[in-house]
Write an enzyme that holds these catalytic residues in place. Structure first.
Site, mmCIF file in Angstrom:
data_model
loop_
_atom_site.group_PDB
_atom_site.id
_atom_site.type_symbol
_atom_site.label_atom_id
_atom_site.label_comp_id
_atom_site.label_asym_id
_atom_site.label_seq_id
_atom_site.Cartn_x
_atom_site.Cartn_y
_atom_site.Cartn_z
ATOM 1 N N SER A 285 0.918 -1.095 -0.028
ATOM 2 C CA SER A 285 -0.003 0.206 0.098
ATOM 3 C C SER A 285 0.925 1.303 -0.099
ATOM 4 O O SER A 285 1.770 1.639 -1.024
ATOM 5 C CB SER A 285 -1.131 -0.154 1.152
ATOM 6 O OG SER A 285 -1.885 0.833 0.993
ATOM 7 N N ASP B 99 -3.046 5.881 -3.789
ATOM 8 C CA ASP B 99 -2.005 5.443 -3.125
ATOM 9 C C ASP B 99 -1.575 4.375 -4.207
ATOM 10 O O ASP B 99 -2.156 4.095 -5.173
ATOM 11 C CB ASP B 99 -2.239 4.969 -1.579
ATOM 12 C CG ASP B 99 -3.385 3.872 -1.582
ATOM 13 O OD1 ASP B 99 -4.026 3.644 -2.481
ATOM 14 O OD2 ASP B 99 -3.309 3.213 -0.383
ATOM 15 N N ASP C 86 -1.713 1.168 -4.043
ATOM 16 C CA ASP C 86 -2.722 0.003 -4.638
ATOM 17 C C ASP C 86 -3.984 0.402 -4.936
ATOM 18 O O ASP C 86 -4.930 -0.363 -5.076
ATOM 19 C CB ASP C 86 -2.812 -1.001 -3.646
ATOM 20 C CG ASP C 86 -3.004 -0.555 -2.163
ATOM 21 O OD1 ASP C 86 -3.262 0.681 -1.933
ATOM 22 O OD2 ASP C 86 -2.874 -1.438 -1.244
ATOM 23 N N ASP D 185 -6.589 2.190 -3.585
ATOM 24 C CA ASP D 185 -7.723 2.162 -2.692
ATOM 25 C C ASP D 185 -8.341 3.239 -2.114
ATOM 26 O O ASP D 185 -9.329 3.280 -1.967
ATOM 27 C CB ASP D 185 -7.783 0.651 -1.684
ATOM 28 C CG ASP D 185 -6.616 0.658 -0.720
ATOM 29 O OD1 ASP D 185 -5.945 1.891 -0.930
ATOM 30 O OD2 ASP D 185 -6.443 -0.169 0.218
#
Ligand code: MG
Length: 453
Positions: free
Chosen positions: A100, A242, A244, A246
């Protein structure tokens, strides 16, 4: 950092520095444990853009194959796409390879169960038990499966989001949008999504090579390049994700980062104006959500920190909207997961329907100031420190102790104190309609905590 201390094994998965603590051997063993936990079947495997992603992915494949699972390789993929594909196909689970917003040297495995939700703490504990006891369901050679490639990781995800939106209304407006994917999983998928909504798209930091050009957390101070580009391009809006994809942060048409908390606040306002129902957010999410929900006469349910806690409460309470304040918009009708794409679509639809600018929409929200703070506190004494804090402050206001200590005062200010799961610190988040009080609250508690730790 000494060897060993950088490996974090917890309910949200395993995380470590690649080559130091996160080795191929460890990754394979965890994948064997996960495959044994979910049983034989299809397991989706996706990753963010980190350079270590291929190594980790192949180590995951080895572990899954050894226990008779069929890995579905979706390659580089946003995390919400992995969760939604798990939910909408016959997959029995998924492993998302992403650290992340952590620095590029790190990587992590996040485990997803049937239905496309991250493992909750009971399931995670079961997985850890299998890992620690090496109870792996290794199969005979005739039961070995092969890795299957799926080249369209976002197919089910985008279909679900577009189905939820009023695409016609958005298409008509031909918005000019700048996005900043931090060279992460949103790099190539975000323009594809925005173009499906008829936007003119300008991308920055959109090379999916995992070399992060900025701190991946989409906080205001990390996205100044996006702010400048929105202004220079005279765009309608800017979106930052960010690594990833999400979490979502929004920049208004004047190039001002409106703050991550407002991604969820805007989404709550939009959804409740169309459909009344419960709102679920975590304890540290802005009180603006409560103010909006009160206007629509809808209840707000607060959960522990952690996406799966919000997701499970959303299902239990039949919520219509919610999420995590740090840019994690969650729309249960699409899937109860943090989804920057759902967030982008909802905000564009708001702009289209209201005929207003982002700054106008923000000016219509209640105004609060949020201040975050950390205080060093070893894990050993954190528990007793929390106990004394709880004892001392029970009479201060409305107290919630499901995750650390949250006190809400009669003037609408609040503070949430909790020990970090990953570092030897206490995290303090305070919010108030008054900037002075928002700064003063954590300062006062930080002094008290320092004396206890
Ligand atoms: Mg993330």
């Amino acid at each position: 950092m000494p060897r060993g201390s950088s490996l974090k094994v917890g309910i949200s998965g395993i995380r470590g520095i690649v080559g130091e603590t996160l080795t191929p051997q460890l990754v394979t063993t965890f994948a064997e444990a996960f495959g044994s936990f979910v049983g034989p079947g299809s397991v989706i495997v996706g990753r963010d853009t980190r350079a270590s992603g291929e190594m980790v992915k192949n180590a995951v494949f080895a572990g899954l194959l050894a226990v008779g699972c069929k890995p579905i390789d979706v390659g580089i993929s946003p995390v919400p796409s992995i969760l939604i594909k798990t939910n909408r196909t016959d997959a029995i689970g998924a492993i998302a390879i992403t650290a992340s917003h952590n620095p590029v040297q790190w990587n992590a495995l996040k485990f997803v169960g049937r239905g496309g939700l991250f493992l909750n703490r009971y399931e995670a504990q079961e997985l850890l038990d299998i890992y620690h006891q090496s109870e792996f369901a290794l199969v005979e050679t005739d039961l070995y499966m092969s890795v299957v490639r799926d080249d369209d990781p976002v197919k089910e995800h985008f279909a679900a989001v577009l189905d939820y939106l009023d695409v016609e209304a958005i298409l008509k407006r031909k918005f000019k949008v700048v996005y900043d994917a931090c060279n992460g999983a949103g790099s190539t998928f975000t323009p594809r999504f925005l173009e499906l909504l008829g936007c003119e798209v300008i991308g920055i930091n959109n090379v999916p090579d995992g070399v992060f050009p900025r701190n991946p957390e989409p906080k205001a101070e990390n996205i100044t390049q996006l702010c400048e580009t929105v202004k220079a391009e005279k765009a309608d809006i800017g979106f930052a994700q960010d690594a990833d994809a999400d979490r979502l942060a929004i920049v208004d048409e004047n190039g001002r980062a409106i703050g991550e908390e407002l991604s969820v606040a805007l989404a709550v306002k939009h959804v409740l104006s169309r459909e009344r129902g419960p709102v679920v957010v975590n304890l540290s999410t802005t009180a603006i959500v409560d103010r909006i929900a009160a206007e629509f006469d809808c209840p707000v349910i607060r959960t522990r920190i952690g996406e799966v806690n919000v997701a499970e409460a959303m299902i239990a309470h039949k919520a219509v909207i919610g999420g995590e304040g740090n840019g994690g918009v969650m729309v249960p009708a699409i899937h109860p997961c943090r989804d920057s794409f759902a967030g982008m679509g909802i905000v564009l639809q708001m702009l289209a329907e209201k005929g207003k600018t982002v700054s106008q929409l923000v000016s219509e929200l209640p105004s609060y100031v949020m201040v975050k703070h950390t205080v060093a506190c070893s894990t050993e004494v954190a528990h007793s420190a929390m106990t004394s804090l709880r004892k001392k402050h029970t009479q201060d206001g409305t107290v919630d102790t499901i995750d650390g200590l949250k006190i809400t005062y009669p003037d609408g200010s609040w503070i949430h104190i909790r020990p970090s799961n990953t570092e030897p610190v206490m995290r303090l988040t305070a919010e108030s309609p008054s900037a002075e009080r928002a700064r003063d609250l954590p300062r006062r508690f930080a002094e008290e905590i320092s004396s206890l730790c």
